[in-house]
Scaffold this active site. Structure first.
Site, PDB file in Angstrom:
ATOM      1  N   ASP A  48       0.945  -1.276   0.078  1.00 37.53           N
ATOM      2  CA  ASP A  48      -0.003  -0.171   0.115  1.00 37.53           C
ATOM      3  C   ASP A  48       0.896   1.411   0.095  1.00 37.53           C
ATOM      4  O   ASP A  48       0.342   2.456   0.039  1.00 37.53           O
ATOM      5  CB  ASP A  48      -1.109  -0.154   1.091  1.00 37.53           C
ATOM      6  CG  ASP A  48      -0.175  -0.158   2.520  1.00 37.53           C
ATOM      7  OD1 ASP A  48       0.981  -0.174   2.506  1.00 37.53           O
ATOM      8  OD2 ASP A  48      -1.043  -0.163   3.540  1.00 37.53           O
ATOM      9  N   SER A  49       2.311   0.912  -0.031  1.00 42.16           N
ATOM     10  CA  SER A  49       3.177   2.117  -0.104  1.00 42.16           C
ATOM     11  C   SER A  49       2.850   2.816  -1.808  1.00 42.16           C
ATOM     12  O   SER A  49       3.315   3.835  -1.534  1.00 42.16           O
ATOM     13  CB  SER A  49       4.524   1.461  -0.145  1.00 42.16           C
ATOM     14  OG  SER A  49       4.842   0.524  -0.748  1.00 42.16           O
ATOM     15  N   GLU A 119      -1.177  -5.691   8.613  1.00 41.00           N
ATOM     16  CA  GLU A 119      -0.406  -5.131   9.707  1.00 41.00           C
ATOM     17  C   GLU A 119      -1.114  -5.328  10.981  1.00 41.00           C
ATOM     18  O   GLU A 119      -2.311  -5.069  11.064  1.00 41.00           O
ATOM     19  CB  GLU A 119      -0.377  -3.654   9.595  1.00 41.00           C
ATOM     20  CG  GLU A 119       0.609  -3.247   8.061  1.00 41.00           C
ATOM     21  CD  GLU A 119       0.566  -1.598   8.003  1.00 41.00           C
ATOM     22  OE1 GLU A 119       0.036  -0.964   8.770  1.00 41.00           O
ATOM     23  OE2 GLU A 119       0.852  -1.367   6.947  1.00 41.00           O
ATOM     24  N   GLU A 186       9.319  -3.986  10.232  1.00 44.41           N
ATOM     25  CA  GLU A 186       9.605  -2.869   9.548  1.00 44.41           C
ATOM     26  C   GLU A 186      10.322  -1.932  10.841  1.00 44.41           C
ATOM     27  O   GLU A 186       9.477  -1.727  11.817  1.00 44.41           O
ATOM     28  CB  GLU A 186       8.474  -2.186   8.875  1.00 44.41           C
ATOM     29  CG  GLU A 186       8.871  -0.818   8.214  1.00 44.41           C
ATOM     30  CD  GLU A 186       7.820  -0.257   7.561  1.00 44.41           C
ATOM     31  OE1 GLU A 186       6.806  -1.002   6.961  1.00 44.41           O
ATOM     32  OE2 GLU A 186       8.048   0.998   7.012  1.00 44.41           O
TER      33      GLU A 186
HETATM   34  O1  KIV Z   1       3.578  -1.279   1.550  1.00 44.22           O
HETATM   35  C1  KIV Z   1       4.638  -1.703   1.612  1.00 44.22           C
HETATM   36  O2  KIV Z   1       5.569  -1.336   0.773  1.00 44.22           O
HETATM   37  C2  KIV Z   1       5.119  -2.357   2.751  1.00 44.22           C
HETATM   38  C3  KIV Z   1       6.938  -2.643   2.794  1.00 44.22           C
HETATM   39  C4  KIV Z   1       7.451  -1.310   3.038  1.00 44.22           C
HETATM   40  C5  KIV Z   1       6.967  -3.960   3.777  1.00 44.22           C
HETATM   41  O3  KIV Z   1       4.526  -2.690   3.340  1.00 44.22           O
END
Ligand code: KIV
Length: 268
Positions: A48-49, A119, A186
């Site tokens: 979701d980044s 998460e 993380e």
């Molecule tokens: O959303 C993401 O890219 C992540 C990674 C940083 C592990 O959760």
């Protein structure tokens, strides 16, 4: 040469048993997926980044299930045989186990992704158990959990306080017991990440969690240096695309203005 890579979630534990480090990279579109597909990386994460690095949101909180589906479909088209993990976005699994199954099920059915990531720790273990019972593989995510930025107040190292460290160890064990096939750690102090990694039979995949995790993950735009201003300590940039892309656009623009482009080779 095509990487035989990780073909199923079952391989994660085997990699750990064989002491083979797991490499994972985020991917959000077919163009990057096509390149990653030709690489030696083990698996892809539709994180979701995407909301921050691609859509320009301030956090991952606004990302929706439909947006993850859009990105994961594109990644699957670019990398037809790769193991793809897709993020369950904020509030897509919090309301009830039913909503978690519905949203995770949509992601797997509509995109061809192989697993979801969520998460959170002990509180979500019933949800993890339900998803796994419904044949939806789950990757956990502990430490800095960006969807909780409104509670944590920022993107900081987690688990420095001994009480937080103990809770993270409990959460990791609970996620393993609930059926997660791997856990992202993380922004966790290296010693704590090492202790957690050594205590589990499933692999940990670190980002800002030091050298002793069972694998590593980076955001593809970060490792390619797409944002010259983003330089956190944990990041190693393997390219400087910010500058390369800017220079290419400037060269193109100058060519247009001087009439050097299109040239005689570029016309019909
Ligand atoms: O959303 C993401 O890219 C992540 C990674 C940083 C592990 O959760």
């Amino acid at each position: 040469m095509k990487n035989s890579g990780i073909k199923s979630v079952v391989d994660f534990k085997r990699y750990k048993e064989e002491k083979r480090s797991i490499s994972m990279v985020t991917c959000y579109d077919a163009a990057f997926a096509r390149i990653a597909d030709k690489s030696e990386v083990d698996c892809l994460l539709v994180g979701d980044s995407c909301g921050m690095v691609s859509a320009g949101y301030e956090s991952t909180v606004p990302v929706t299930v439909d947006e993850i589906i859009y990105h994961a479909k594109a990644v699957r088209r670019g990398a037809p045989d790769r193991l793809i993990v897709a993020d369950l976005p904020f509030l897509s699994y919090h309301e009830s186990r039913e909503s978690a199954v519905r949203n995770a099920g949509r992601i797997l059915k509509e995109t061809g992704a192989n697993a979801v990531k969520l998460e959170g720790g002990e509180y979500f273990c019933d949800t993890v158990r339900t998803l796994v019972a419904c044949s939806i593989p789950v990757m956990g995510h502990l430490g800095l959990t960006p969807q909780s930025v409104n509670v944590t107040g920022g993107y900081r190292v987690q688990g420095r306080d001994p009480k937080d460290a103990e809770r993270m160890k409990r959460d990791a064990k609970a996620l393993e017991d609930a059926g997660c096939f791997a856990i992202v750690l993380e922004m966790v102090p290296e010693n704590l990440a090492r202790e957690i990694s050594e205590s589990l039979s499933i692999p940990t995949i670190g980002i800002g969690a030091g050298r002793y995790c069972d694998g590593q993950v980076l955001v593809i735009y970060d490792l390619l240096g797409m944002n010259g201003k983003f330089n956190p300590k944990f990041l190693k940039k393997y390219a400087n695309l910010d500058e390369i892309i800017r220079n290419a656009i400037n060269e193109y623009s100058a060519d247009v203005k001087t009439g050097a482009f299109p040239g005689s080779d570029n016309v019909f």
